[in-house]
Design a protein around this motif. Structure first.
Motif, PDB file in Angstrom:
ATOM      1  N   ASP A  17       0.789  -1.159  -0.082  1.00 27.99           N
ATOM      2  CA  ASP A  17       0.034   0.014  -0.029  1.00 27.99           C
ATOM      3  C   ASP A  17       0.949   1.163   0.076  1.00 27.99           C
ATOM      4  OD1 ASP A  17      -1.798   2.293   0.649  1.00 27.99           O
ATOM      5  OD2 ASP A  17      -2.807   1.192   2.191  1.00 27.99           O
ATOM      6  N   VAL A  18       0.860   2.027  -1.186  1.00 28.59           N
ATOM      7  CA  VAL A  18       1.803   3.132  -1.268  1.00 28.59           C
ATOM      8  C   VAL A  18       1.634   4.304  -0.068  1.00 28.59           C
ATOM      9  CG1 VAL A  18       0.269   4.719  -2.489  1.00 28.59           C
ATOM     10  CG2 VAL A  18       2.384   4.616  -2.972  1.00 28.59           C
ATOM     11  N   ARG A  19       0.610   4.069   0.626  1.00 29.59           N
ATOM     12  CA  ARG A  19       0.223   5.113   1.673  1.00 29.59           C
ATOM     13  C   ARG A  19       1.182   4.658   2.771  1.00 29.59           C
ATOM     14  NH1 ARG A  19      -5.910   4.767   2.974  1.00 29.59           N
ATOM     15  NH2 ARG A  19      -5.241   2.503   2.662  1.00 29.59           N
ATOM     16  N   ARG A  20       1.686   3.499   2.874  1.00 28.38           N
ATOM     17  CA  ARG A  20       2.539   3.123   3.920  1.00 28.38           C
ATOM     18  C   ARG A  20       3.958   3.160   3.489  1.00 28.38           C
ATOM     19  NH1 ARG A  20      -0.047   1.269   8.160  1.00 28.38           N
ATOM     20  NH2 ARG A  20      -2.235   0.684   8.146  1.00 28.38           N
ATOM     21  N   VAL A  21       4.467   3.535   2.469  1.00 30.17           N
ATOM     22  CA  VAL A  21       5.885   3.986   1.997  1.00 30.17           C
ATOM     23  C   VAL A  21       6.051   5.273   2.154  1.00 30.17           C
ATOM     24  CG1 VAL A  21       7.446   3.617  -0.011  1.00 30.17           C
ATOM     25  CG2 VAL A  21       5.511   1.860   0.228  1.00 30.17           C
ATOM     26  N   ILE A  22       7.176   5.471   2.704  1.00 34.09           N
ATOM     27  CA  ILE A  22       7.633   6.688   2.911  1.00 34.09           C
ATOM     28  C   ILE A  22       8.998   7.135   2.482  1.00 34.09           C
ATOM     29  CG2 ILE A  22       8.273   8.627   4.802  1.00 34.09           C
ATOM     30  CD1 ILE A  22       5.443   8.006   4.724  1.00 34.09           C
ATOM     31  N   GLY A  23       9.192   7.936   1.413  1.00 29.58           N
ATOM     32  CA  GLY A  23      10.248   8.470   0.778  1.00 29.58           C
ATOM     33  C   GLY A  23      11.411   9.339   1.512  1.00 29.58           C
ATOM     34  N   LEU A  43      20.493  10.486  -5.650  1.00 34.63           N
ATOM     35  CA  LEU A  43      19.567  11.142  -5.534  1.00 34.63           C
ATOM     36  C   LEU A  43      18.503  10.924  -6.566  1.00 34.63           C
ATOM     37  CD1 LEU A  43      21.136  14.115  -3.543  1.00 34.63           C
ATOM     38  CD2 LEU A  43      19.344  12.594  -2.661  1.00 34.63           C
ATOM     39  N   ASP A  44      18.828  11.311  -7.915  1.00 29.77           N
ATOM     40  CA  ASP A  44      18.131  10.978  -9.067  1.00 29.77           C
ATOM     41  C   ASP A  44      17.554   9.965  -9.322  1.00 29.77           C
ATOM     42  OD1 ASP A  44      19.045  13.586  -9.798  1.00 29.77           O
ATOM     43  OD2 ASP A  44      20.795  12.945 -11.159  1.00 29.77           O
ATOM     44  N   TYR A  45      18.216   8.617  -8.684  1.00 30.85           N
ATOM     45  CA  TYR A  45      17.777   7.285  -8.934  1.00 30.85           C
ATOM     46  C   TYR A  45      16.465   7.392  -7.833  1.00 30.85           C
ATOM     47  CZ  TYR A  45      17.194   2.240  -8.155  1.00 30.85           C
ATOM     48  OH  TYR A  45      16.592   1.012  -7.900  1.00 30.85           O
ATOM     49  N   SER A  46      16.857   7.903  -6.596  1.00 26.27           N
ATOM     50  CA  SER A  46      15.989   7.607  -5.610  1.00 26.27           C
ATOM     51  C   SER A  46      14.684   8.575  -5.929  1.00 26.27           C
ATOM     52  CB  SER A  46      16.391   8.101  -4.302  1.00 26.27           C
ATOM     53  OG  SER A  46      16.429   9.486  -4.211  1.00 26.27           O
ATOM     54  N   LYS A  47      14.637   9.608  -6.567  1.00 28.55           N
ATOM     55  CA  LYS A  47      13.674  10.301  -6.796  1.00 28.55           C
ATOM     56  C   LYS A  47      12.733   9.684  -7.966  1.00 28.55           C
ATOM     57  CE  LYS A  47      12.495  15.144  -8.711  1.00 28.55           C
ATOM     58  NZ  LYS A  47      13.011  16.304  -9.130  1.00 28.55           N
ATOM     59  N   LYS A  48      13.423   9.035  -8.835  1.00 24.74           N
ATOM     60  CA  LYS A  48      12.854   8.192  -9.977  1.00 24.74           C
ATOM     61  C   LYS A  48      11.755   7.128  -9.351  1.00 24.74           C
ATOM     62  CE  LYS A  48      13.908   5.328 -14.162  1.00 24.74           C
ATOM     63  NZ  LYS A  48      13.542   3.845 -13.344  1.00 24.74           N
ATOM     64  N   VAL A  49      12.557   6.439  -8.512  1.00 19.44           N
ATOM     65  CA  VAL A  49      11.734   5.262  -7.657  1.00 19.44           C
ATOM     66  C   VAL A  49      10.627   5.846  -6.904  1.00 19.44           C
ATOM     67  CG1 VAL A  49      11.814   3.568  -5.817  1.00 19.44           C
ATOM     68  CG2 VAL A  49      13.855   3.812  -7.471  1.00 19.44           C
ATOM     69  N   MET A  50      10.872   6.839  -6.207  1.00 21.18           N
ATOM     70  CA  MET A  50       9.737   7.415  -5.263  1.00 21.18           C
ATOM     71  C   MET A  50       8.673   8.135  -6.270  1.00 21.18           C
ATOM     72  SD  MET A  50      12.184   9.323  -2.455  1.00 21.18           S
ATOM     73  CE  MET A  50      13.350   8.368  -1.610  1.00 21.18           C
ATOM     74  N   THR A  51       8.981   8.494  -7.386  1.00 26.02           N
ATOM     75  CA  THR A  51       7.910   8.901  -8.515  1.00 26.02           C
ATOM     76  C   THR A  51       7.108   7.897  -8.850  1.00 26.02           C
ATOM     77  OG1 THR A  51       9.152  10.816  -9.079  1.00 26.02           O
ATOM     78  CG2 THR A  51       7.304  10.187 -10.392  1.00 26.02           C
ATOM     79  N   CYS A  67       4.662   7.764  -3.597  1.00 26.63           N
ATOM     80  CA  CYS A  67       4.689   7.649  -2.272  1.00 26.63           C
ATOM     81  C   CYS A  67       5.087   9.262  -1.729  1.00 26.63           C
ATOM     82  CB  CYS A  67       5.911   6.926  -1.491  1.00 26.63           C
ATOM     83  SG  CYS A  67       7.685   7.216  -1.957  1.00 26.63           S
ATOM     84  N   LYS A  68       4.794   9.259  -0.307  1.00 27.16           N
ATOM     85  CA  LYS A  68       4.859  10.461   0.387  1.00 27.16           C
ATOM     86  C   LYS A  68       6.265  10.502   0.523  1.00 27.16           C
ATOM     87  CE  LYS A  68       3.586  14.051   2.976  1.00 27.16           C
ATOM     88  NZ  LYS A  68       2.769  15.153   2.535  1.00 27.16           N
ATOM     89  N   VAL A  69       7.086  11.789   0.374  1.00 21.77           N
ATOM     90  CA  VAL A  69       8.552  11.970   0.449  1.00 21.77           C
ATOM     91  C   VAL A  69       8.553  13.293   1.673  1.00 21.77           C
ATOM     92  CG1 VAL A  69      10.588  12.754  -0.792  1.00 21.77           C
ATOM     93  CG2 VAL A  69       8.669  11.507  -2.048  1.00 21.77           C
ATOM     94  N   PHE A  70       9.638  12.928   2.390  1.00 19.62           N
ATOM     95  CA  PHE A  70      10.168  13.868   3.605  1.00 19.62           C
ATOM     96  C   PHE A  70      11.389  14.327   3.085  1.00 19.62           C
ATOM     97  CE2 PHE A  70       6.382  12.087   5.553  1.00 19.62           C
ATOM     98  CZ  PHE A  70       5.524  12.960   5.715  1.00 19.62           C
TER      99      PHE A  70
END
Length: 272
Positions: free
Chosen positions: A188-194, A231-239, A243-246
């Motif tokens: 559930d993407v709501r439970r994934v926090i980037g 960082l670019d890779y992580s942004k791609k994955v989170m997009t 998911c919610k990102v902090f």
């Protein structure tokens, strides 16, 4: 010498009353005693036969009941039967009521609820340790919260802090050369926090980490090009995840954790 029977009556499990009874009896030079514990006894029908039995032997009644009706019955019946009685909760509650200026809740078993909360916290901490840093991606599926981010974005300290808030947290490192576990995408993407961070801050943190390990600060791990790639890779994955990102750049672990807790509360109406 007749055996001393100590009857411990409780509206919960009776551990407190039994410990007090044992500690008290041990102050006397005798092994001729028996402690009989009666947990979850809070009705007159349950308690009356116990008092009647106690009246036939050398006995002491120790009780920890908090409901006023039950307490009154024990005192009145014990007086009628000429029994010796110790009210474990009475004097402390009366003193605290006098200090605070309001009456106690008088709800049986409150201390057990506190204990249950403690064990939930321990379970959450053990979960965070077991599923730290992607050790076992199956943890992502079981977790209340799954943290994802590159190295040094506070995943582990956040996992431990949130565990102390009773959340089961797994954290997964994002590395360009390593595929993201399927469990993360299935969750559930709501439970994934980037988690993300400013590259300059990350370089500073990673440089200090290398120094603490006795390694050269010029290693690729703290190189601007490498950090930006991650960082670019992580942004791609989170997009992709949505998911919610902090951003943890200027936030202490406690501050980020509280933001995550607030997000979870708003999203799921969960406890902190």
């Amino acid at each position: 010498m007749d055996t001393l029977y100590v009857y411990v009556i409780s509206d919960s499990i009776g551990e407190t009353g039994e410990l007090i009874a044992k500690a008290s009896v041990k102050q006397f030079d005798t092994d001729d005693f028996e402690i009989k514990r009666y947990p979850y006894h809070n009705s007159i029908d349950q308690i009356e036969p116990i008092l009647d039995e106690a009246a036939k032997v050398k006995s002491l009644i120790v009780y920890t009941n908090v409901v006023e009706e039950t307490r009154a019955f024990i005192e009145q019946r014990a007086k009628a039967l000429n029994l010796h009685v110790v009210d474990v909760m009475g004097a402390p509650m009366k003193a605290i009521e006098a200090i605070l200026g309001y009456a106690p809740l008088r709800e049986p078993g409150l201390i057990r609820r506190l204990d249950e909360n403690y064990f939930k916290k321990v379970e959450a901490v053990e979960f965070a340790v077991k599923y730290d840093d992607g050790k076992d991606p199956r943890g992502a599926k079981k977790a209340d919260i799954c943290l994802v981010g590159i190295s040094r974005t506070s995943k582990t300290p956040l996992s431990m802090y949130l565990a102390n808030k009773n959340f089961k947290v797994a954290n997964i490192p994002l590395v360009p050369e390593v595929p993201v576990p399927k469990e993360v995408y299935d969750k559930d993407v709501r439970r994934v926090i980037g988690l993300t961070c400013d590259p300059a801050k990350l370089i500073s943190i990673r440089t200090e980490r290398l120094k603490s390990l006795g390694l050269s600060s010029g290693a690729k791990y703290a190189n601007l090009e490498r950090v930006q790639e991650e960082l670019d890779y992580s942004k791609k994955v989170m997009t992709e995840l949505g998911c919610k990102v902090f951003d943890v750049t200027n936030s202490a672990v406690e501050e980020t954790a509280e933001l995550i807790v607030e997000y979870m509360r708003d999203t799921f109406e969960e406890r902190d």
